[in-house]
Scaffold this motif. Structure first.
Motif, PDB file in Angstrom:
ATOM      1  N   CYS A  81      22.182 -26.043 -26.921  1.00 11.45           N
ATOM      2  CA  CYS A  81      22.843 -24.901 -27.316  1.00 11.45           C
ATOM      3  C   CYS A  81      23.743 -23.123 -27.232  1.00 11.45           C
ATOM      4  CB  CYS A  81      21.533 -24.129 -27.458  1.00 11.45           C
ATOM      5  SG  CYS A  81      20.454 -25.236 -28.488  1.00 11.45           S
ATOM      6  N   TRP A  82      23.035 -22.797 -26.160  1.00  9.90           N
ATOM      7  CA  TRP A  82      24.143 -21.652 -25.431  1.00  9.90           C
ATOM      8  C   TRP A  82      25.549 -22.488 -25.573  1.00  9.90           C
ATOM      9  CZ3 TRP A  82      23.732 -17.261 -24.822  1.00  9.90           C
ATOM     10  CH2 TRP A  82      24.281 -16.555 -23.978  1.00  9.90           C
ATOM     11  N   LEU A 141      19.726 -33.112 -25.388  1.00 12.56           N
ATOM     12  CA  LEU A 141      18.882 -33.862 -24.100  1.00 12.56           C
ATOM     13  C   LEU A 141      19.124 -34.940 -23.378  1.00 12.56           C
ATOM     14  CD1 LEU A 141      16.083 -34.466 -26.790  1.00 12.56           C
ATOM     15  CD2 LEU A 141      15.644 -32.588 -25.967  1.00 12.56           C
ATOM     16  N   PRO A 142      18.533 -34.161 -22.059  1.00 15.05           N
ATOM     17  CA  PRO A 142      17.264 -33.496 -21.425  1.00 15.05           C
ATOM     18  C   PRO A 142      18.342 -32.063 -20.724  1.00 15.05           C
ATOM     19  CG  PRO A 142      17.642 -35.234 -20.110  1.00 15.05           C
ATOM     20  CD  PRO A 142      18.739 -35.127 -21.131  1.00 15.05           C
ATOM     21  N   ARG A 143      19.346 -31.473 -22.051  1.00 18.20           N
ATOM     22  CA  ARG A 143      19.844 -29.987 -21.294  1.00 18.20           C
ATOM     23  C   ARG A 143      20.277 -29.235 -22.459  1.00 18.20           C
ATOM     24  NH1 ARG A 143      22.091 -34.578 -18.996  1.00 18.20           N
ATOM     25  NH2 ARG A 143      21.831 -34.709 -17.690  1.00 18.20           N
ATOM     26  N   LEU A 144      19.384 -30.090 -23.307  1.00 20.24           N
ATOM     27  CA  LEU A 144      19.023 -28.947 -24.588  1.00 20.24           C
ATOM     28  C   LEU A 144      19.292 -27.425 -24.749  1.00 20.24           C
ATOM     29  CD1 LEU A 144      18.170 -28.912 -27.702  1.00 20.24           C
ATOM     30  CD2 LEU A 144      16.449 -28.319 -26.904  1.00 20.24           C
ATOM     31  N   ASP A 145      19.558 -26.743 -23.879  1.00 24.16           N
ATOM     32  CA  ASP A 145      19.390 -25.242 -23.251  1.00 24.16           C
ATOM     33  C   ASP A 145      20.692 -24.910 -23.548  1.00 24.16           C
ATOM     34  OD1 ASP A 145      19.486 -26.964 -20.811  1.00 24.16           O
ATOM     35  OD2 ASP A 145      18.199 -24.843 -19.619  1.00 24.16           O
ATOM     36  N   ASP A 146      21.552 -26.473 -22.328  1.00 23.06           N
ATOM     37  CA  ASP A 146      23.265 -26.200 -21.733  1.00 23.06           C
ATOM     38  C   ASP A 146      23.705 -26.115 -23.022  1.00 23.06           C
ATOM     39  OD1 ASP A 146      22.275 -25.997 -19.525  1.00 23.06           O
ATOM     40  OD2 ASP A 146      22.817 -27.469 -18.930  1.00 23.06           O
ATOM     41  N   GLU A 149      12.967 -32.303 -13.447  1.00 23.95           N
ATOM     42  CA  GLU A 149      13.316 -31.781 -14.431  1.00 23.95           C
ATOM     43  C   GLU A 149      11.889 -30.742 -15.250  1.00 23.95           C
ATOM     44  OE1 GLU A 149      16.246 -34.935 -17.297  1.00 23.95           O
ATOM     45  OE2 GLU A 149      13.938 -36.120 -16.748  1.00 23.95           O
ATOM     46  N   ASN A 154      13.679 -27.248 -23.784  1.00 30.98           N
ATOM     47  CA  ASN A 154      14.023 -28.338 -22.925  1.00 30.98           C
ATOM     48  C   ASN A 154      13.266 -29.196 -21.921  1.00 30.98           C
ATOM     49  OD1 ASN A 154      17.060 -29.797 -22.282  1.00 30.98           O
ATOM     50  ND2 ASN A 154      16.892 -28.693 -20.519  1.00 30.98           N
ATOM     51  N   PRO A 182      19.985 -38.912 -21.859  1.00 29.34           N
ATOM     52  CA  PRO A 182      19.273 -39.100 -20.192  1.00 29.34           C
ATOM     53  C   PRO A 182      19.867 -39.052 -19.234  1.00 29.34           C
ATOM     54  CG  PRO A 182      17.650 -39.525 -22.377  1.00 29.34           C
ATOM     55  CD  PRO A 182      18.866 -38.943 -22.797  1.00 29.34           C
ATOM     56  N   GLN A 215      11.550 -33.191 -22.769  1.00 26.51           N
ATOM     57  CA  GLN A 215      12.708 -33.848 -22.072  1.00 26.51           C
ATOM     58  C   GLN A 215      10.216 -34.422 -21.492  1.00 26.51           C
ATOM     59  OE1 GLN A 215      14.935 -35.151 -21.614  1.00 26.51           O
ATOM     60  NE2 GLN A 215      14.044 -36.932 -19.452  1.00 26.51           N
ATOM     61  N   LYS A 245      17.138 -23.534 -13.561  1.00 26.02           N
ATOM     62  CA  LYS A 245      16.308 -23.596 -14.964  1.00 26.02           C
ATOM     63  C   LYS A 245      14.557 -23.501 -15.005  1.00 26.02           C
ATOM     64  CE  LYS A 245      20.169 -26.989 -16.836  1.00 26.02           C
ATOM     65  NZ  LYS A 245      20.054 -27.438 -18.030  1.00 26.02           N
ATOM     66  N   LEU A 301      14.384 -21.447 -25.121  1.00 28.78           N
ATOM     67  CA  LEU A 301      15.230 -22.476 -24.690  1.00 28.78           C
ATOM     68  C   LEU A 301      14.892 -23.608 -23.723  1.00 28.78           C
ATOM     69  CD1 LEU A 301      17.404 -23.932 -26.375  1.00 28.78           C
ATOM     70  CD2 LEU A 301      18.841 -22.345 -25.687  1.00 28.78           C
ATOM     71  N   ALA A 302      14.877 -22.513 -22.410  1.00 30.22           N
ATOM     72  CA  ALA A 302      14.737 -23.522 -21.091  1.00 30.22           C
ATOM     73  C   ALA A 302      13.271 -24.307 -21.591  1.00 30.22           C
ATOM     74  CB  ALA A 302      14.825 -23.037 -19.792  1.00 30.22           C
ATOM     75  N   LYS A 346      28.273 -29.623 -19.839  1.00 33.00           N
ATOM     76  CA  LYS A 346      29.162 -28.131 -19.931  1.00 33.00           C
ATOM     77  C   LYS A 346      30.791 -28.690 -20.043  1.00 33.00           C
ATOM     78  CE  LYS A 346      26.399 -26.110 -17.179  1.00 33.00           C
ATOM     79  NZ  LYS A 346      25.666 -26.206 -15.919  1.00 33.00           N
TER      80      LYS A 346
END
Lengths: 269, 354
Positions: free
Chosen positions: B223-224, B216-221, A29, A244, B182, A248, A130, A240-241, B195
């Motif tokens: 925000c997209w 979080l922990p999927r801030l990237d997904d 992760e 993230n 989380p 975490q 990721k 962004l990745a 998603k």
């Protein structure tokens, strides 16, 4: 007597060699080494038998992630010719019994966790992807810094990279030098630091995106070649990745610190 | 209201709970694990001198909650977000009914949200209608990773979930808060995967989807998706307390959110009692973006942005008239109880209050 590098060619594995293999295992992760993250509590070497103790930041760390790390640790240590038996012990985890038994008896995740649906491979693939995107950001930053623009970067192919020794001569080994990057139909060349490119290539190969000389070097998070007009947006997504993952990482770090403090306090009582 | 450099900022805490994790209420090991996991988060992101003991953390009760939220006027209003966990807790962990105890006594101070679980099928629809009739709930909080019998979770884009969202739209329940945080359990099922919000949000453009914990922990997904769906919002619970012990990370996360979502789609929430607004609001208000992030992202955490994130954005979603509230709070029961009448009297200099 402590074991030293002098044992390297002897019949027993050295602590340094075991540590080096474990250093290649990442928290999926966070995409950081479990050694660097201080998850490895102990390495015991007895002849050709190696025992590794691992503790994660919290007892309720995702069992799927715990599984991946312990399996990877087992497999990395097992690659050492001097090692005959590897035993991994995960401590302080709510599923340590299932994981320790499963990993050491070489069962599959589905066998170890009959309640779970399916295997961990899909989760692993997604996290690898990721990690690839985040590493691409670092590699791309290095190229931008070297003076390339989005159009040049999106057009790069694997064949456009050439590893160089520190003195600038061509090299194929594991040197700490740089990469020569050929741009615009090889009409000019720039030099970039080796580490971020190497790290990216490692994940890009693992995720089957880049293997042939002719393959486009960088891709969108979805795995498509990048339209030069979308370069900035794709680069933002890479940034962004990284945010993230490090966020975490901040949570995991915090949880680990809190747990250590609790343990210290209870030891003081 | 929070006094910030001589300016007053109306604060709506968009994520609060009144929970019961007493041992008598726990009926499954999962209940004990759950509250312990919460407690780990509490201690990890709370200044040492403000940490609670485990017993008070299990159950703090309505009086303590009022004191923590309104006692020093750090917060002006709160929005209850229920978490049922009915398999783990005999009477539920933090249900609409439990939250209603305070919300119906101080309706001017609290917004009461409900919840649904599509696995409840028809009786679930009936329960949603009942909550609508009884409390006129303006929103729901959904917990997609909740265990129910053999099921370890559900998705927002399931056919059955769509039936519930349709009913929400018909009943005017417009604010759909989803916990996307989380992975704790269950095993490898990624039940907090963000998603599923994408399809739901584009299929129900009349509803607002507030993703709690900004994925979080999927801030990237997150925000997209939010970048493409204008009716997706981010709730700051979990990200907010980074301001206290990870200020650099807070700056970075906030910069990303402001870049991808803009200042109109981010909502403050303490997640009380995970964290306590009586110190958290100040930490977030006084936080700064680093010079480096301000340059890189071209965003600001300035007065105007703070006003929106800390209150105005939630006010817009919940039709709250901040000026009317301010007048009302000059003499409501809470202000009398905590001596805040002058605090809310318009035009009074900030120095007049504590």
């Amino acid at each position: 007597m402590g074991r030293t590098e002098a044992d390297a060619d002897g019949p027993e594995p050295t602590r340094a060699a075991v540590r080096d293999r474990l250093d290649r295992v990442t928290d999926p992760e966070l995409d950081r080494s479990i050694v660097e993250l201080e998850y490895v509590d102990g390495i015991e070497i007895d002849g050709r038998r190696v025992e590794v103790e691992i503790t994660l930041p919290t007892a309720w760390c995702s069992p799927a992630f715990a599984w991946m790390m312990t399996v990877d640790a087992r497999d990395e240590v097992a690659t050492l010719a001097a090692v005959e038996v590897v035993r991994i012990t995960l401590r302080e985890h709510m599923h340590e019994a299932e994981i320790n038994r499963g990993v050491n008896e070489r069962r599959s995740f589905a066998e170890a966790f009959p309640d779970a649906d399916g295997d961990v491979e899909a989760v692993r693939a997604e996290l690898d992807e990721k990690a690839r995107v985040a590493r691409q950001y670092d590699a791309t930053e290095a190229l931008l810094e070297a003076g390339l623009d989005g159009e040049a970067i999106t057009g790069l192919r694997l064949a456009d990279l050439e590893p160089l020794e520190a003195d600038g001569t061509p090299d194929d080994g594991e040197a700490t030098g740089s990469f020569a990057v050929y741009v615009a139909d090889r009409s000019f060349v720039v030099r970039v630091p080796r580490a971020p490119i190497e790290r990216y290539l490692e994940k890009a190969r693992e995720t089957d995106l880049v293997s042939e000389a002719d393959d486009v070097l960088f891709r969108t998070p979805e795995g498509e070649p990048i339209d030069p007009n979308s370069f900035d947006l794709v680069h933002r997504r890479g940034r962004l990745a990284t945010v993230n993952m490090s966020s975490q990482g901040g949570i995991c770090d915090g949880l680990r610190e809190a747990r250590e403090k609790r343990l210290e306090e209870s030891a003081d009582d | 209201m929070y006094q910030h450099n001589g300016e007053e900022i109306f604060v709506i805490d968009a994520h609060v709970h009144l929970w019961d994790a007493t041992e008598e209420n726990i009926q499954h090991d999962g209940g004990e694990e759950f509250i312990r996991c919460f407690y780990d988060y509490h201690t990890t992101f709370t200044p040492e001198e403000r940490q609670w003991g485990m017993d008070e953390y299990r159950y703090y009760g309505p009086d303590r909650m009022l004191e923590d939220m309104f006692g020093n006027a750090a917060v002006d209003m709160g929005i209850f977000q229920p978490t049922y966990l009915s398999d783990f807790y005999e009477e539920g962990f933090n249900t609409t009914e439990q939250n209603a105890e305070l919300a119906t006594e101080y309706p001017e101070r609290f917004v009461l949200n409900g919840s649904f679980d599509p696995r409840d099928a028809d009786p679930g629809i009936e329960y949603l209608e009942e909550l609508h009739e009884k409390y006129d709930i303006p929103g729901v909080k959904l917990y997609t990773a909740e265990w129910r019998g053999d099921s370890k979770g559900w998705r927002l884009d399931d056919e059955e979930a769509f039936r519930f969202l349709e009913r929400c739209e018909e009943l005017g329940i417009e604010n759909i808060h989803t916990h996307k945080g989380p992975t704790i359990r269950p095993l490898n099922r990624d039940a907090f995967d963000v998603k599923d919000v994408d399809d739901a949000a584009s299929s129900f453009s009349g509803l607002n989807f507030i993703v709690e914990h900004v994925g979080l922990p999927r801030l990237d997904d997150f925000c997209w998706i939010a970048g493409q769906e204008p009716n997706v919002y981010g709730g700051l619970a979990v990200a907010a307390p980074f301001a206290q012990n990870r200020p650099g990370k807070f700056s970075e996360i906030m910069s990303e959110l402001l870049w991808w979502l803009g200042e109109d789609r981010v909502l403050f929430g303490s997640d009380y009692a995970l964290w306590n607004p009586d110190w958290l609001v100040e930490e977030v208000m006084e936080a700064e973006l680093t010079e480096e992030h301000r340059t890189e992202y071209g965003v600001e955490w300035d007065l105007e942005t703070k006003r929106k994130v800390m209150g105005e954005n939630a006010a817009k979603l919940y039709d709250i008239d901040i000026e009317a509230k301010r007048r009302q709070f000059q003499e409501d029961e809470i202000s009398q109880r905590f001596g805040l009448e002058d605090h809310y009297a318009g035009g009074e200099p900030a120095a007049a209050d504590d």
